[in-house]
Design a protein around this motif. Structure first.
Motif, PDB file in Angstrom:
ATOM      1  N   ARG A  18      -2.448  -9.025  -1.758  1.00 17.01           N
ATOM      2  CA  ARG A  18      -3.680 -10.817  -1.490  1.00 17.01           C
ATOM      3  C   ARG A  18      -2.931 -11.372  -1.126  1.00 17.01           C
ATOM      4  O   ARG A  18      -2.578 -12.505   0.241  1.00 17.01           O
ATOM      5  CB  ARG A  18      -4.245 -11.044  -2.589  1.00 17.01           C
ATOM      6  CG  ARG A  18      -5.383 -11.865  -1.864  1.00 17.01           C
ATOM      7  CD  ARG A  18      -6.395 -11.971  -3.368  1.00 17.01           C
ATOM      8  NE  ARG A  18      -7.894 -12.357  -3.177  1.00 17.01           N
ATOM      9  CZ  ARG A  18      -8.965 -11.628  -2.374  1.00 17.01           C
ATOM     10  NH1 ARG A  18      -8.744 -10.343  -2.255  1.00 17.01           N
ATOM     11  NH2 ARG A  18      -9.716 -12.397  -2.161  1.00 17.01           N
ATOM     12  N   ALA A  19      -1.779 -12.134  -1.884  1.00 19.46           N
ATOM     13  CA  ALA A  19      -0.674 -13.113  -1.947  1.00 19.46           C
ATOM     14  C   ALA A  19       0.348 -13.089  -0.541  1.00 19.46           C
ATOM     15  O   ALA A  19      -0.104 -14.299   0.111  1.00 19.46           O
ATOM     16  CB  ALA A  19       0.164 -13.573  -3.052  1.00 19.46           C
ATOM     17  N   LYS A  20       0.814 -12.400  -0.251  1.00 21.56           N
ATOM     18  CA  LYS A  20       1.156 -11.851   0.652  1.00 21.56           C
ATOM     19  C   LYS A  20       0.654 -11.790   2.580  1.00 21.56           C
ATOM     20  O   LYS A  20       0.824 -13.008   3.581  1.00 21.56           O
ATOM     21  CB  LYS A  20       2.159 -10.890   0.454  1.00 21.56           C
ATOM     22  CG  LYS A  20       3.091 -10.444   0.053  1.00 21.56           C
ATOM     23  CD  LYS A  20       4.722 -11.533   0.897  1.00 21.56           C
ATOM     24  CE  LYS A  20       5.573 -11.203  -0.486  1.00 21.56           C
ATOM     25  NZ  LYS A  20       6.889 -11.960  -0.253  1.00 21.56           N
ATOM     26  N   VAL A  21      -0.632 -11.162   2.184  1.00 22.16           N
ATOM     27  CA  VAL A  21      -1.566 -11.552   3.568  1.00 22.16           C
ATOM     28  C   VAL A  21      -1.960 -12.961   3.649  1.00 22.16           C
ATOM     29  O   VAL A  21      -1.814 -12.889   5.070  1.00 22.16           O
ATOM     30  CB  VAL A  21      -2.725 -10.206   3.288  1.00 22.16           C
ATOM     31  CG1 VAL A  21      -3.564 -10.642   4.040  1.00 22.16           C
ATOM     32  CG2 VAL A  21      -2.113  -8.712   2.902  1.00 22.16           C
ATOM     33  N   TRP A  22      -2.427 -13.058   2.463  1.00 20.19           N
ATOM     34  CA  TRP A  22      -2.772 -14.495   2.627  1.00 20.19           C
ATOM     35  C   TRP A  22      -1.328 -16.180   3.473  1.00 20.19           C
ATOM     36  O   TRP A  22      -1.620 -16.760   4.242  1.00 20.19           O
ATOM     37  CB  TRP A  22      -3.358 -15.136   1.413  1.00 20.19           C
ATOM     38  CG  TRP A  22      -4.087 -16.601   1.355  1.00 20.19           C
ATOM     39  CD1 TRP A  22      -2.767 -17.717   1.341  1.00 20.19           C
ATOM     40  CD2 TRP A  22      -4.765 -17.077   2.442  1.00 20.19           C
ATOM     41  NE1 TRP A  22      -4.023 -19.032   1.805  1.00 20.19           N
ATOM     42  CE2 TRP A  22      -5.029 -18.797   2.455  1.00 20.19           C
ATOM     43  CE3 TRP A  22      -6.014 -16.462   2.760  1.00 20.19           C
ATOM     44  CZ2 TRP A  22      -5.469 -19.276   2.824  1.00 20.19           C
ATOM     45  CZ3 TRP A  22      -6.990 -17.395   3.070  1.00 20.19           C
ATOM     46  CH2 TRP A  22      -6.451 -18.710   2.951  1.00 20.19           C
ATOM     47  N   GLN A  23      -0.284 -15.748   3.190  1.00 24.01           N
ATOM     48  CA  GLN A  23       0.751 -16.299   3.629  1.00 24.01           C
ATOM     49  C   GLN A  23       0.938 -15.657   4.818  1.00 24.01           C
ATOM     50  O   GLN A  23       1.348 -16.868   5.280  1.00 24.01           O
ATOM     51  CB  GLN A  23       1.774 -16.193   2.045  1.00 24.01           C
ATOM     52  CG  GLN A  23       3.132 -16.684   2.321  1.00 24.01           C
ATOM     53  CD  GLN A  23       4.514 -16.446   1.839  1.00 24.01           C
ATOM     54  OE1 GLN A  23       4.061 -14.870   1.176  1.00 24.01           O
ATOM     55  NE2 GLN A  23       5.178 -16.961   1.810  1.00 24.01           N
ATOM     56  N   MET A 109     -12.411  -8.686  -1.515  1.00 26.17           N
ATOM     57  CA  MET A 109     -12.290  -8.716  -2.664  1.00 26.17           C
ATOM     58  C   MET A 109     -12.121  -7.305  -3.782  1.00 26.17           C
ATOM     59  O   MET A 109     -11.235  -7.380  -4.466  1.00 26.17           O
ATOM     60  CB  MET A 109     -14.049  -9.080  -3.995  1.00 26.17           C
ATOM     61  CG  MET A 109     -13.961 -10.790  -3.512  1.00 26.17           C
ATOM     62  SD  MET A 109     -13.082 -11.454  -4.019  1.00 26.17           S
ATOM     63  CE  MET A 109     -12.670 -11.748  -5.629  1.00 26.17           C
ATOM     64  N   LYS A 110     -12.404  -5.929  -2.728  1.00 26.66           N
ATOM     65  CA  LYS A 110     -12.116  -4.961  -2.995  1.00 26.66           C
ATOM     66  C   LYS A 110     -10.905  -3.773  -2.111  1.00 26.66           C
ATOM     67  O   LYS A 110     -11.644  -4.163  -0.344  1.00 26.66           O
ATOM     68  CB  LYS A 110     -13.820  -3.903  -3.662  1.00 26.66           C
ATOM     69  CG  LYS A 110     -14.300  -4.301  -4.635  1.00 26.66           C
ATOM     70  CD  LYS A 110     -15.370  -4.187  -5.417  1.00 26.66           C
ATOM     71  CE  LYS A 110     -15.873  -3.908  -6.571  1.00 26.66           C
ATOM     72  NZ  LYS A 110     -17.007  -3.548  -7.097  1.00 26.66           N
ATOM     73  N   ALA A 111     -10.228  -3.390  -2.677  1.00 22.53           N
ATOM     74  CA  ALA A 111      -9.308  -2.817  -1.431  1.00 22.53           C
ATOM     75  C   ALA A 111      -9.188  -1.379  -2.187  1.00 22.53           C
ATOM     76  O   ALA A 111      -8.574  -1.409  -3.600  1.00 22.53           O
ATOM     77  CB  ALA A 111      -8.862  -3.178  -0.756  1.00 22.53           C
ATOM     78  N   PRO A 112      -8.418   0.029  -1.200  1.00 24.18           N
ATOM     79  CA  PRO A 112      -7.885   0.422  -1.855  1.00 24.18           C
ATOM     80  C   PRO A 112      -6.310  -0.240  -2.818  1.00 24.18           C
ATOM     81  O   PRO A 112      -5.878  -0.599  -2.065  1.00 24.18           O
ATOM     82  CB  PRO A 112      -7.211   1.216  -0.883  1.00 24.18           C
ATOM     83  CG  PRO A 112      -8.468   1.198   0.107  1.00 24.18           C
ATOM     84  CD  PRO A 112      -8.019  -0.325   0.217  1.00 24.18           C
ATOM     85  N   ALA A 113      -6.020   1.102  -3.642  1.00 25.81           N
ATOM     86  CA  ALA A 113      -5.586   0.450  -4.739  1.00 25.81           C
ATOM     87  C   ALA A 113      -3.522   0.183  -3.537  1.00 25.81           C
ATOM     88  O   ALA A 113      -3.405   1.114  -3.125  1.00 25.81           O
ATOM     89  CB  ALA A 113      -4.759   1.472  -5.589  1.00 25.81           C
ATOM     90  N   ARG A 114      -3.304  -0.957  -4.038  1.00 31.75           N
ATOM     91  CA  ARG A 114      -2.102  -1.307  -3.831  1.00 31.75           C
ATOM     92  C   ARG A 114      -2.802  -1.411  -2.444  1.00 31.75           C
ATOM     93  O   ARG A 114      -0.914  -1.673  -1.078  1.00 31.75           O
ATOM     94  CB  ARG A 114      -0.275   0.052  -3.851  1.00 31.75           C
ATOM     95  CG  ARG A 114      -0.827  -0.074  -5.280  1.00 31.75           C
ATOM     96  CD  ARG A 114       0.313   1.274  -5.228  1.00 31.75           C
ATOM     97  NE  ARG A 114       1.664   1.021  -4.204  1.00 31.75           N
ATOM     98  CZ  ARG A 114       2.214   2.028  -4.881  1.00 31.75           C
ATOM     99  NH1 ARG A 114       2.129   2.645  -5.548  1.00 31.75           N
ATOM    100  NH2 ARG A 114       3.555   2.206  -4.300  1.00 31.75           N
ATOM    101  N   ARG A 117      -7.463  -5.288   2.135  1.00 33.90           N
ATOM    102  CA  ARG A 117      -8.578  -5.899   3.501  1.00 33.90           C
ATOM    103  C   ARG A 117      -8.001  -7.548   4.007  1.00 33.90           C
ATOM    104  O   ARG A 117      -8.584  -8.314   3.215  1.00 33.90           O
ATOM    105  CB  ARG A 117     -10.009  -5.456   2.720  1.00 33.90           C
ATOM    106  CG  ARG A 117     -11.204  -5.209   4.043  1.00 33.90           C
ATOM    107  CD  ARG A 117     -12.025  -4.645   3.750  1.00 33.90           C
ATOM    108  NE  ARG A 117     -13.336  -4.716   4.655  1.00 33.90           N
ATOM    109  CZ  ARG A 117     -13.886  -5.609   5.222  1.00 33.90           C
ATOM    110  NH1 ARG A 117     -13.832  -6.856   4.736  1.00 33.90           N
ATOM    111  NH2 ARG A 117     -14.697  -5.119   5.913  1.00 33.90           N
ATOM    112  N   ARG A 118      -8.160  -6.682   5.433  1.00 40.53           N
ATOM    113  CA  ARG A 118      -8.689  -8.092   5.607  1.00 40.53           C
ATOM    114  C   ARG A 118      -9.342  -7.833   7.590  1.00 40.53           C
ATOM    115  O   ARG A 118      -8.729  -6.889   7.814  1.00 40.53           O
ATOM    116  CB  ARG A 118      -7.146  -8.692   6.183  1.00 40.53           C
ATOM    117  CG  ARG A 118      -6.278  -8.147   7.486  1.00 40.53           C
ATOM    118  CD  ARG A 118      -5.295  -8.551   7.933  1.00 40.53           C
ATOM    119  NE  ARG A 118      -4.207  -7.585   8.527  1.00 40.53           N
ATOM    120  CZ  ARG A 118      -3.125  -8.137   9.461  1.00 40.53           C
ATOM    121  NH1 ARG A 118      -2.928  -8.935   8.306  1.00 40.53           N
ATOM    122  NH2 ARG A 118      -2.256  -6.953   9.428  1.00 40.53           N
ATOM    123  N   ALA A 119     -10.069  -8.680   7.558  1.00 41.88           N
ATOM    124  CA  ALA A 119     -10.879  -9.010   8.451  1.00 41.88           C
ATOM    125  C   ALA A 119     -11.151  -9.745   9.616  1.00 41.88           C
ATOM    126  O   ALA A 119     -10.778 -10.649   8.658  1.00 41.88           O
ATOM    127  CB  ALA A 119     -12.267  -8.017   8.097  1.00 41.88           C
TER     128      ALA A 119
END
Length: 142
Positions: A18-23, A109-114, A117-119
């Motif tokens: 999540r942190a990498k996608v946000w970055q 908040m929920k996505a497959p393991a590892r 999800r970004r929309a």
């Protein structure tokens, strides 16, 4: 509920934290690397990452094509959501962009393991032709 004539939603699961996608969305030096499909290049001209802050990308293609895209961040909720629009610019001033849109980026908040999800949803897109343009632009970055 989305209106299929006006709204386009692109959903992706990425193998990143999540942190990498946000970055990737919140750091203009990273964003410019993926914002448009290659061989086009993105220059980030403004990135005041806060509600009411300016957001301005300028894309250029190898054939001399250009796309100037000033806008405004409407909402920034760290690690959750970014909402931006091309219909306003710095100082909350109205704009008349070539492609009027509002983008809503959310981290689920929920996505497959590892995976994260970004929309991205776009609102108030005028016609199907604009939706195709937006989809082709975003296909390279999402």
């Amino acid at each position: 509920m989305p209106d299929p004539k006006l709204d386009l939603e692109i959903v992706r699961f990425v193998a990143a934290t999540r942190a990498k996608v946000w970055q990737a969305w919140s750091d203009p030096n990273i964003l410019k690397q993926w914002w448009c499909p290659k061989p086009w290049m993105t220059e980030v001209r403004a990135f005041d990452f806060r509600s009411g802050g300016a957001f301005h990308t300028f894309m250029s293609g190898p054939d001399g094509g250009e796309s100037d895209n000033p806008g405004l961040f409407l909402e920034v909720v760290p690690m959750e959501r970014i909402i931006w629009t091309s219909m306003l610019v710095a100082g909350w001033r109205p704009a008349t962009p070539w492609l009027g849109m509002t983008g809503i980026f959310t981290l689920a908040m929920k996505a497959p393991a590892r995976a994260t999800r970004r929309a991205v949803s776009t609102k108030t897109m005028p016609i199907a032709r604009s939706m195709k343009t937006w989809a082709s632009l975003m296909a390279g970055g999402l």
